[in-house]
Design a protein around this motif. Structure first.
Motif, PDB file in Angstrom:
ATOM      1  N   VAL A  10       1.016  -1.165  -0.103  1.00 50.53           N
ATOM      2  CA  VAL A  10       0.073  -0.067  -0.032  1.00 50.53           C
ATOM      3  C   VAL A  10       0.800   1.348   0.057  1.00 50.53           C
ATOM      4  CG1 VAL A  10      -1.984  -1.265   1.174  1.00 50.53           C
ATOM      5  CG2 VAL A  10      -0.130   0.217   2.684  1.00 50.53           C
ATOM      6  N   ALA A  11       2.099   1.134   0.575  1.00 53.49           N
ATOM      7  CA  ALA A  11       2.963   2.550   0.520  1.00 53.49           C
ATOM      8  C   ALA A  11       4.377   2.259   0.541  1.00 53.49           C
ATOM      9  CB  ALA A  11       2.463   3.213   1.955  1.00 53.49           C
ATOM     10  N   VAL A  12       5.039   3.017   0.305  1.00 52.74           N
ATOM     11  CA  VAL A  12       6.516   3.123   0.459  1.00 52.74           C
ATOM     12  C   VAL A  12       6.983   4.284   1.379  1.00 52.74           C
ATOM     13  CG1 VAL A  12       8.800   3.402  -0.763  1.00 52.74           C
ATOM     14  CG2 VAL A  12       7.173   2.256  -1.632  1.00 52.74           C
ATOM     15  N   ILE A  13       7.589   4.164   2.378  1.00 52.61           N
ATOM     16  CA  ILE A  13       8.132   5.210   3.358  1.00 52.61           C
ATOM     17  C   ILE A  13       9.436   5.245   3.358  1.00 52.61           C
ATOM     18  CG2 ILE A  13       7.904   3.931   5.276  1.00 52.61           C
ATOM     19  CD1 ILE A  13       7.171   6.467   6.788  1.00 52.61           C
ATOM     20  N   CYS A  34       6.131   4.196  -7.461  1.00 50.92           N
ATOM     21  CA  CYS A  34       4.838   4.272  -6.542  1.00 50.92           C
ATOM     22  C   CYS A  34       3.608   4.686  -7.584  1.00 50.92           C
ATOM     23  CB  CYS A  34       4.954   5.149  -5.664  1.00 50.92           C
ATOM     24  SG  CYS A  34       6.195   4.718  -4.252  1.00 50.92           S
ATOM     25  N   THR A  35       3.675   5.442  -8.569  1.00 45.75           N
ATOM     26  CA  THR A  35       2.603   5.684  -9.464  1.00 45.75           C
ATOM     27  C   THR A  35       2.429   4.452 -10.266  1.00 45.75           C
ATOM     28  OG1 THR A  35       3.303   8.046  -9.303  1.00 45.75           O
ATOM     29  CG2 THR A  35       1.618   7.592 -11.130  1.00 45.75           C
ATOM     30  N   LYS A  36       3.335   4.029 -10.931  1.00 45.83           N
ATOM     31  CA  LYS A  36       3.170   2.832 -11.922  1.00 45.83           C
ATOM     32  C   LYS A  36       2.166   1.729 -11.092  1.00 45.83           C
ATOM     33  CE  LYS A  36       6.140  -0.470 -14.062  1.00 45.83           C
ATOM     34  NZ  LYS A  36       7.689  -0.631 -14.184  1.00 45.83           N
ATOM     35  N   HIS A  37       2.752   1.603  -9.858  1.00 45.46           N
ATOM     36  CA  HIS A  37       2.051   0.220  -9.232  1.00 45.46           C
ATOM     37  C   HIS A  37       0.929   0.735  -8.588  1.00 45.46           C
ATOM     38  CE1 HIS A  37       5.105  -2.517 -10.745  1.00 45.46           C
ATOM     39  NE2 HIS A  37       6.135  -1.441 -10.253  1.00 45.46           N
ATOM     40  N   LEU A  46       0.995   4.162  -2.542  1.00 46.62           N
ATOM     41  CA  LEU A  46       1.382   5.560  -1.915  1.00 46.62           C
ATOM     42  C   LEU A  46       2.608   5.880  -1.579  1.00 46.62           C
ATOM     43  CD1 LEU A  46      -1.508   6.117   0.636  1.00 46.62           C
ATOM     44  CD2 LEU A  46      -1.469   6.966  -1.758  1.00 46.62           C
ATOM     45  N   PHE A  47       3.338   7.065  -1.870  1.00 46.73           N
ATOM     46  CA  PHE A  47       4.790   7.337  -1.519  1.00 46.73           C
ATOM     47  C   PHE A  47       4.545   8.316  -0.540  1.00 46.73           C
ATOM     48  CE2 PHE A  47       8.523   9.784  -3.365  1.00 46.73           C
ATOM     49  CZ  PHE A  47       9.616   9.175  -2.464  1.00 46.73           C
ATOM     50  N   ILE A  48       5.199   7.786   0.726  1.00 44.47           N
ATOM     51  CA  ILE A  48       5.358   8.614   1.958  1.00 44.47           C
ATOM     52  C   ILE A  48       6.864   8.878   2.240  1.00 44.47           C
ATOM     53  CG2 ILE A  48       5.072   8.749   4.474  1.00 44.47           C
ATOM     54  CD1 ILE A  48       3.289   6.397   4.253  1.00 44.47           C
ATOM     55  N   ILE A  49       6.948  10.245   2.253  1.00 46.03           N
ATOM     56  CA  ILE A  49       8.232  10.890   2.553  1.00 46.03           C
ATOM     57  C   ILE A  49       8.342  11.405   4.056  1.00 46.03           C
ATOM     58  CG2 ILE A  49      10.023  12.687   2.164  1.00 46.03           C
ATOM     59  CD1 ILE A  49       9.744  12.219  -0.828  1.00 46.03           C
ATOM     60  N   ASN A  94      11.936  16.015  -8.849  1.00 43.84           N
ATOM     61  CA  ASN A  94      10.594  16.051  -9.189  1.00 43.84           C
ATOM     62  C   ASN A  94       9.732  14.808  -8.510  1.00 43.84           C
ATOM     63  OD1 ASN A  94       7.890  16.402 -10.165  1.00 43.84           O
ATOM     64  ND2 ASN A  94       8.658  15.824 -12.295  1.00 43.84           N
ATOM     65  N   ALA A  95       9.643  14.878  -7.286  1.00 43.30           N
ATOM     66  CA  ALA A  95       9.210  13.668  -6.525  1.00 43.30           C
ATOM     67  C   ALA A  95       8.079  14.050  -5.486  1.00 43.30           C
ATOM     68  CB  ALA A  95      10.516  13.164  -5.877  1.00 43.30           C
ATOM     69  N   ARG A  96       7.211  14.751  -5.914  1.00 44.06           N
ATOM     70  CA  ARG A  96       6.069  14.959  -4.625  1.00 44.06           C
ATOM     71  C   ARG A  96       5.448  13.756  -4.160  1.00 44.06           C
ATOM     72  NH1 ARG A  96       0.465  16.040  -4.472  1.00 44.06           N
ATOM     73  NH2 ARG A  96      -0.006  18.140  -3.318  1.00 44.06           N
ATOM     74  N   PRO A  97       5.529  13.730  -2.920  1.00 43.46           N
ATOM     75  CA  PRO A  97       5.004  12.269  -2.224  1.00 43.46           C
ATOM     76  C   PRO A  97       3.336  12.631  -2.108  1.00 43.46           C
ATOM     77  CG  PRO A  97       5.914  13.780  -0.514  1.00 43.46           C
ATOM     78  CD  PRO A  97       6.229  14.455  -1.804  1.00 43.46           C
ATOM     79  N   ASP A  98       2.832  11.480  -1.895  1.00 44.29           N
ATOM     80  CA  ASP A  98       1.316  11.452  -1.681  1.00 44.29           C
ATOM     81  C   ASP A  98       1.109  11.866  -0.175  1.00 44.29           C
ATOM     82  OD1 ASP A  98       0.211  10.426  -4.120  1.00 44.29           O
ATOM     83  OD2 ASP A  98       1.698   8.682  -3.490  1.00 44.29           O
TER      84      ASP A  98
END
Ligand SMILES: *Cc1c(COP(=O)(O)O)cnc(C)c1O
Length: 400
Positions: free
Chosen positions: A187-190, A215-218, A221-224, A244-248
């Motif tokens: 569900v997410a990468v942090i 993250c977009t491709k799969h 959610l991208f958490i930073i 250019n890496a705006r997280p969710d």
């Protein structure tokens, strides 16, 4: 009482969960602190980047004073007249649609993990209990049971089991390791944009952008976690903005509290934030009006004093000057903006160097034995920075 008396009290009555330098701070202003004997030091830790605006910044102190005359705590059972203004300011500052306020950084990370798990169940339709979150080895995201379950650091983990399941650990700074670990239940990468506690580990250029794309491709959610790197520390408002890496979801804390009090938050757009509904998450102190007043003032200082530009410019100067110091034990100087570290050769014990720096009038703390982090308040002037570098130079040239 003298410094040694205060230290004795801590040792007698405190839990021994830290190993601080033997220095007592009883006053502070800007980038300098003083001990009870009146000796002055440069603060090159900034409370792990929670004091980006400098100690007791007058604009933030005034906001506190004003708010103390009005109201400080309401709980979320009622509205207050500061939280909404704070959330709007935070959304404007970060470029997100919504914010959820908490207190400590670890709570912000917990909030992000809960948002991701719930989004996974409700939007991505992963069966509840199967949600997986990918995290990076070497991370530091805080100290709660769920958060340490992401850690690989034995000190953070040992004898705290059972750990929280659902985390998959992959090497840091390797985007393909993340892609290979993704399953339909992810569900997410942090990740941290720079691993601060690990010793200011800067990933190769392009890493964050690649993770964003993966993250977009799969549909993950991208958490930073910008708790240490955020709020102008690395020369941008947020460290992901170097790419250019705006997280969710962005986790925020530390400098959001302006060095005055714990204030944390996550920010996200409504498509993620709206998984929270009444009663599903909360905090007694999160969003309190005193924190609202402080948070607004803390962000205003960063803007008014253009501290991201200051961090970028002075950071370049710091790395250039310090890497030129002749010191055979020093291997490299790395970092971005005013989040930097000096790495000594493997096996070198930097504690003695930190003690020598302290005696010469500069406070910094080592991580992992052989690495010293240097992160002064961003309000430090070029003149002050050059004075501090002179101290570092004098100490480093004496290392044998
Ligand atoms: C400090 C930190 C945290 C934890 O914040 P606390 O306020 O100590 O709970 C989380 N993530 C990162 C990257 C940090 O540096």
């Amino acid at each position: 009482m003298k410094s040694q008396d205060y230290i004795a009290l801590d040792n007698t009555y405190g839990a021994h969960n830290y190993h601080p330098l033997p220095v007592v701070i009883s006053q502070a202003k800007g980038c300098k602190v003083k001990d009870p004997e009146g000796k002055e030091y440069f603060d090159f830790l900034s409370a792990y980047s929670a004091v980006n605006q400098g100690h007791l910044h007058p604009h933030i102190v005034n906001a506190v004073k004003e708010q103390l005359e009005r109201v400080t705590l309401t709980s979320r059972a009622f509205h207050n007249d500061k939280m909404g203004l704070f959330l709007k300011k935070l959304c404007d500052f970060t470029g997100y649609e919504a914010a959820l306020p908490m207190n400590t950084g670890a709570e912000a990370v917990e909030t992000a993990l809960k948002a991701a798990r719930r989004w996974g169940a409700e939007v991505k339709k992963v069966p509840n209990g199967k949600q997986q979150i990918i995290c990076a080895e070497g991370n530091f995201h805080g100290r709660t049971i769920a958060v340490i379950s992401m850690s690989v650091d034995p000190e953070s983990l040992v004898n705290y089991g059972p750990y929280v399941p659902g985390f998959v650990k992959v090497p840091y700074a390797d985007a393909s390791a993340i892609e290979n670990a993704i399953t339909p239940e992810t569900v997410a990468v942090i990740i941290e944009p720079i691993q601060g506690e690990a010793g200011v580990v800067v990933p190769p250029a392009g890493y964050l952008e690649q993770v964003r794309k993966i993250c977009t491709k799969h549909n993950v959610l991208f958490i930073i976690d910008e708790i240490q790197t955020g709020f102008c520390r690395t020369g941008k408002r947020f460290a992901w903005q170097h790419e250019n890496a705006r997280p969710d979801i962005m986790c925020l804390g530390k400098a959001l509290g302006g060095g005055i009090m714990p204030i944390s938050a996550i920010v996200a757009d409504h498509k993620v934030m709206d998984v929270f509904t009444p009663g599903t998450h909360g905090s007694t102190f999160g969003g309190n009006p005193l924190a609202g007043a402080v948070g607004i003032a803390a962000m205003e200082v960063l803007e008014n004093e253009k501290l991201e530009e200051q961090a970028e410019r002075l950071g370049q100067l710091f790395r250039k000057e310090v890497s030129a110091i002749p010191c055979p034990k020093m291997k490299l100087v790395r970092g971005k903006g005013l989040l930097n570290a000096v790495v000594f050769e493997e096996g070198f014990e930097a504690w003695d160097v930190c003690m020598a720096l302290k005696n010469a009038g500069l406070l910094a703390k080592q991580t992992h034995g052989n690495i010293i982090r240097f992160a002064p308040p961003l309000v430090i002037t070029e003149k002050e920075l050059m004075e501090a570098i002179a101290i570092i130079k004098k100490v480093f040239m004496n290392i044998r």
